[in-house]
Structures are given as C-alpha cells and as structure tokens.
Design a protein around this motif. Structure first.
Motif, PDB file in Angstrom:
ATOM      1  N   ILE A  96     -70.191 100.508  -9.056  1.00  0.00           N
ATOM      2  CA  ILE A  96     -69.843 100.500  -7.630  1.00  0.00           C
ATOM      3  C   ILE A  96     -69.687  99.051  -7.202  1.00  0.00           C
ATOM      4  CG2 ILE A  96     -70.537 101.106  -5.280  1.00  0.00           C
ATOM      5  CD1 ILE A  96     -72.263 103.353  -6.493  1.00  0.00           C
ATOM      6  N   GLN A  97     -68.556  98.757  -6.574  1.00  0.00           N
ATOM      7  CA  GLN A  97     -68.299  97.418  -6.044  1.00  0.00           C
ATOM      8  C   GLN A  97     -67.944  97.538  -4.571  1.00  0.00           C
ATOM      9  OE1 GLN A  97     -65.237  96.474  -9.002  1.00  0.00           O
ATOM     10  NE2 GLN A  97     -66.567  94.828  -9.731  1.00  0.00           N
ATOM     11  N   LEU A  98     -67.854  96.390  -3.909  1.00  0.00           N
ATOM     12  CA  LEU A  98     -67.558  96.347  -2.483  1.00  0.00           C
ATOM     13  C   LEU A  98     -66.389  95.410  -2.219  1.00  0.00           C
ATOM     14  CD1 LEU A  98     -68.316  97.028   0.489  1.00  0.00           C
ATOM     15  CD2 LEU A  98     -69.917  95.096   0.394  1.00  0.00           C
ATOM     16  N   ALA A  99     -65.413  95.906  -1.445  1.00  0.00           N
ATOM     17  CA  ALA A  99     -64.270  95.097  -1.013  1.00  0.00           C
ATOM     18  C   ALA A  99     -64.251  95.099   0.515  1.00  0.00           C
ATOM     19  CB  ALA A  99     -62.961  95.665  -1.550  1.00  0.00           C
ATOM     20  N   VAL A 100     -64.117  93.911   1.100  1.00  0.00           N
ATOM     21  CA  VAL A 100     -64.085  93.795   2.558  1.00  0.00           C
ATOM     22  C   VAL A 100     -62.967  92.855   2.974  1.00  0.00           C
ATOM     23  CG1 VAL A 100     -66.534  94.308   2.860  1.00  0.00           C
ATOM     24  CG2 VAL A 100     -65.816  91.938   2.590  1.00  0.00           C
ATOM     25  N   LEU A 101     -62.339  93.182   4.088  1.00  0.00           N
ATOM     26  CA  LEU A 101     -61.298  92.297   4.615  1.00  0.00           C
ATOM     27  C   LEU A 101     -61.915  91.008   5.134  1.00  0.00           C
ATOM     28  CD1 LEU A 101     -58.338  91.791   5.332  1.00  0.00           C
ATOM     29  CD2 LEU A 101     -58.756  92.992   7.499  1.00  0.00           C
ATOM     30  N   VAL A 102     -63.038  91.127   5.869  1.00  0.00           N
ATOM     31  CA  VAL A 102     -63.700  89.958   6.466  1.00  0.00           C
ATOM     32  C   VAL A 102     -65.189  90.001   6.156  1.00  0.00           C
ATOM     33  CG1 VAL A 102     -64.284  88.791   8.635  1.00  0.00           C
ATOM     34  CG2 VAL A 102     -62.035  89.842   8.367  1.00  0.00           C
ATOM     35  N   ASP A 103     -65.715  88.889   5.651  1.00  0.00           N
ATOM     36  CA  ASP A 103     -67.159  88.728   5.469  1.00  0.00           C
ATOM     37  C   ASP A 103     -67.622  87.703   6.488  1.00  0.00           C
ATOM     38  OD1 ASP A 103     -69.774  88.174   4.742  1.00  0.00           O
ATOM     39  OD2 ASP A 103     -69.344  88.035   2.604  1.00  0.00           O
ATOM     40  N   ARG A 104     -68.412  88.162   7.456  1.00  0.00           N
ATOM     41  CA  ARG A 104     -68.842  87.272   8.536  1.00  0.00           C
ATOM     42  C   ARG A 104     -70.247  86.721   8.355  1.00  0.00           C
ATOM     43  NH1 ARG A 104     -70.247  90.286  14.095  1.00  0.00           N
ATOM     44  NH2 ARG A 104     -71.031  88.197  14.384  1.00  0.00           N
ATOM     45  N   GLY A 105     -70.920  87.086   7.257  1.00  0.00           N
ATOM     46  CA  GLY A 105     -72.263  86.570   7.012  1.00  0.00           C
ATOM     47  C   GLY A 105     -73.334  87.354   7.762  1.00  0.00           C
ATOM     48  N   HIS A 106     -74.527  86.791   7.862  1.00  0.00           N
ATOM     49  CA  HIS A 106     -75.673  87.373   8.575  1.00  0.00           C
ATOM     50  C   HIS A 106     -76.256  88.597   7.875  1.00  0.00           C
ATOM     51  CE1 HIS A 106     -74.904  84.656  11.878  1.00  0.00           C
ATOM     52  NE2 HIS A 106     -73.641  85.066  11.895  1.00  0.00           N
ATOM     53  N   ARG A 107     -76.325  88.568   6.557  1.00  0.00           N
ATOM     54  CA  ARG A 107     -76.838  89.694   5.791  1.00  0.00           C
ATOM     55  C   ARG A 107     -78.307  89.954   6.092  1.00  0.00           C
ATOM     56  NH1 ARG A 107     -72.761  89.848   5.199  1.00  0.00           N
ATOM     57  NH2 ARG A 107     -72.043  88.816   3.364  1.00  0.00           N
ATOM     58  N   GLU A 108     -78.655  91.216   6.216  1.00  0.00           N
ATOM     59  CA  GLU A 108     -80.041  91.647   6.382  1.00  0.00           C
ATOM     60  C   GLU A 108     -80.546  92.343   5.128  1.00  0.00           C
ATOM     61  OE1 GLU A 108     -80.103  94.076   9.903  1.00  0.00           O
ATOM     62  OE2 GLU A 108     -79.568  92.385  11.196  1.00  0.00           O
ATOM     63  N   LEU A 109     -79.646  92.643   4.206  1.00  0.00           N
ATOM     64  CA  LEU A 109     -79.987  93.316   2.954  1.00  0.00           C
ATOM     65  C   LEU A 109     -79.392  92.520   1.799  1.00  0.00           C
ATOM     66  CD1 LEU A 109     -79.153  96.971   4.069  1.00  0.00           C
ATOM     67  CD2 LEU A 109     -81.423  95.961   3.842  1.00  0.00           C
ATOM     68  N   PRO A 110     -79.980  92.625   0.614  1.00  0.00           N
ATOM     69  CA  PRO A 110     -79.479  91.841  -0.522  1.00  0.00           C
ATOM     70  C   PRO A 110     -78.245  92.484  -1.156  1.00  0.00           C
ATOM     71  CG  PRO A 110     -81.376  93.121  -1.190  1.00  0.00           C
ATOM     72  CD  PRO A 110     -81.209  93.347   0.295  1.00  0.00           C
ATOM     73  N   ILE A 111     -77.149  92.458  -0.412  1.00  0.00           N
ATOM     74  CA  ILE A 111     -75.888  93.052  -0.847  1.00  0.00           C
ATOM     75  C   ILE A 111     -74.805  91.988  -0.694  1.00  0.00           C
ATOM     76  CG2 ILE A 111     -74.171  94.850  -0.369  1.00  0.00           C
ATOM     77  CD1 ILE A 111     -76.461  96.535   0.810  1.00  0.00           C
ATOM     78  N   ARG A 112     -73.893  91.929  -1.658  1.00  0.00           N
ATOM     79  CA  ARG A 112     -72.778  90.988  -1.572  1.00  0.00           C
ATOM     80  C   ARG A 112     -71.478  91.720  -1.840  1.00  0.00           C
ATOM     81  NH1 ARG A 112     -70.607  90.516  -6.312  1.00  0.00           N
ATOM     82  NH2 ARG A 112     -71.850  90.710  -8.185  1.00  0.00           N
ATOM     83  N   ALA A 113     -70.403  91.167  -1.336  1.00  0.00           N
ATOM     84  CA  ALA A 113     -69.081  91.747  -1.568  1.00  0.00           C
ATOM     85  C   ALA A 113     -68.499  91.183  -2.857  1.00  0.00           C
ATOM     86  CB  ALA A 113     -68.160  91.447  -0.396  1.00  0.00           C
ATOM     87  N   ASP A 114     -67.808  92.043  -3.601  1.00  0.00           N
ATOM     88  CA  ASP A 114     -67.151  91.631  -4.835  1.00  0.00           C
ATOM     89  C   ASP A 114     -65.740  91.115  -4.586  1.00  0.00           C
ATOM     90  OD1 ASP A 114     -69.117  92.713  -7.014  1.00  0.00           O
ATOM     91  OD2 ASP A 114     -68.919  94.314  -5.533  1.00  0.00           O
ATOM     92  N   PHE A 115     -65.091  91.653  -3.556  1.00  0.00           N
ATOM     93  CA  PHE A 115     -63.718  91.269  -3.203  1.00  0.00           C
ATOM     94  C   PHE A 115     -63.695  90.998  -1.708  1.00  0.00           C
ATOM     95  CE2 PHE A 115     -63.689  94.591  -6.494  1.00  0.00           C
ATOM     96  CZ  PHE A 115     -63.168  93.871  -7.560  1.00  0.00           C
TER      97      PHE A 115
END
Length: 180
Positions: free
Chosen positions: A129-148
């Motif tokens: 399972i990977q994650l793709a996002v158009l915009v990453d604005r930061g401010h994560r509250e969980l240890p998750i990152r986008a792959d694309f």
C-alpha cells in the motif's frame, strides 16, 4: 475579517504534477495490470482518475481505478464541522496480493490516510500500500508519509488548502492557500 486566497497551482501546474506522479508510479509498478489506484472521495477520486488516464496515455495499459470511502473510519467525526456524506466504496477487483495506491488531494495530519487503511482492512490484503497526494502541506500527527507527491506546500496550521477541479466544481482547476 476577510479571508485571502493565493493561487499556488493553476490547471497547467496541476496537470504537470499529475503527469510527473504518473511517471513515478509507472517506474515503481511495472506490472500495471495488477495495480489499483483507490481515490478518497471527493477530490482524491478525481486525482486518481487523472493519474489512471495519464498512465494509460503513457503505457497503453490501464491500472484499476477504485473509490475508497473513509467517512465511517475517521477518528474526528465528533469534531468535524461538516458531516461527510458517505460514498460507496467501489473496488473493481479483489485486493489480495495486489499493489494499491491510496490517492488523495491534500495530505495534512495523516488521519485521512489512517482512516483509509482502516477501511481497506475489510476488503482484503494488498501486497503493498502506497500513498499519492496532489499536495503535501505538512503538519503530520501520525507517522505516515506520501510516496508520490505533486507539490510540497508548507503552510501554517491556520491556513487551508482549497483544491478545485472544473469537472467537480465548475471553476478552473486550481490549488489555493486560504488565510482567514
């Protein structure tokens, strides 16, 4: 006090970002016939649809397009101002053993992605399972990152990101930062 908006991405910038993300997905998933792109309603589904279209133009092969409803898996239902209308999850194939990319428009705290992972648990066991996002604005509250990522767009916590697509909103495609 009036809110202000600044355009960070216009239609051309959005198209370029999605095209680049499509190329990155192709590089990491040579077996496109088994790949599933699952968009989170509403705008994540539109980003996923556009990614699938770009991948098909480039490779002449089409990954599966799915819709993944997370509305009942959110941990902030009691604090959200607006009620999310559930959209049925639509999975065109069994997820067991397939690579899956969750797609959303804006990546913020990571809680929507966590809800998506919870929702997926009842539909099978993807191999990846990977994650793709158009915009990453930061401010994560969980240890998750986008792959694309289409664009990294640092913001303050009080700012909002407003993504608009002509196909959904009947206004030109744009990504705006809104400051109250």
């Amino acid at each position: 006090m009036k809110e202000t908006e600044r355009i960070e991405m216009d239609a051309d910038a959005i198209q370029k970002a999605i095209r680049r993300m499509a190329h990155e997905i192709i590089e990491r998933h040579p077996s496109l016939e088994t790949l599933v792109l699952a968009g989170i309603p509403t705008r994540g589904v539109e980003v996923a649809r556009r990614l699938v279209e770009h991948i098909e133009k480039i490779e002449h092969r089409r990954p599966f397009l799915a819709t993944l409803d997370i509305s009942m898996h959110r941990d902030d239902l009691s604090t959200r101002g607006k009620v999310t209308v559930p959209v049925p999850t639509q999975l065109p194939v069994d997820l067991d053993g397939r690579a899956l990319v969750i797609v959303d428009d804006v990546f913020f705290t990571g809680r929507s992605c966590r809800a998506a992972l919870d929702a997926l648990a009842s539909f099978g066991r993807p191999s990846q399972i990977q994650l793709a996002v158009l915009v990453d604005r930061g401010h994560r509250e969980l240890p998750i990152r986008a792959d694309f990522v289409g664009k990294n767009l640092p913001t303050s916590r009080r700012e909002r990101i407003r993504v608009r697509f002509e196909t959904l909103d009947h206004v030109p495609d744009s990504v705006k930062v809104v400051t109250p």
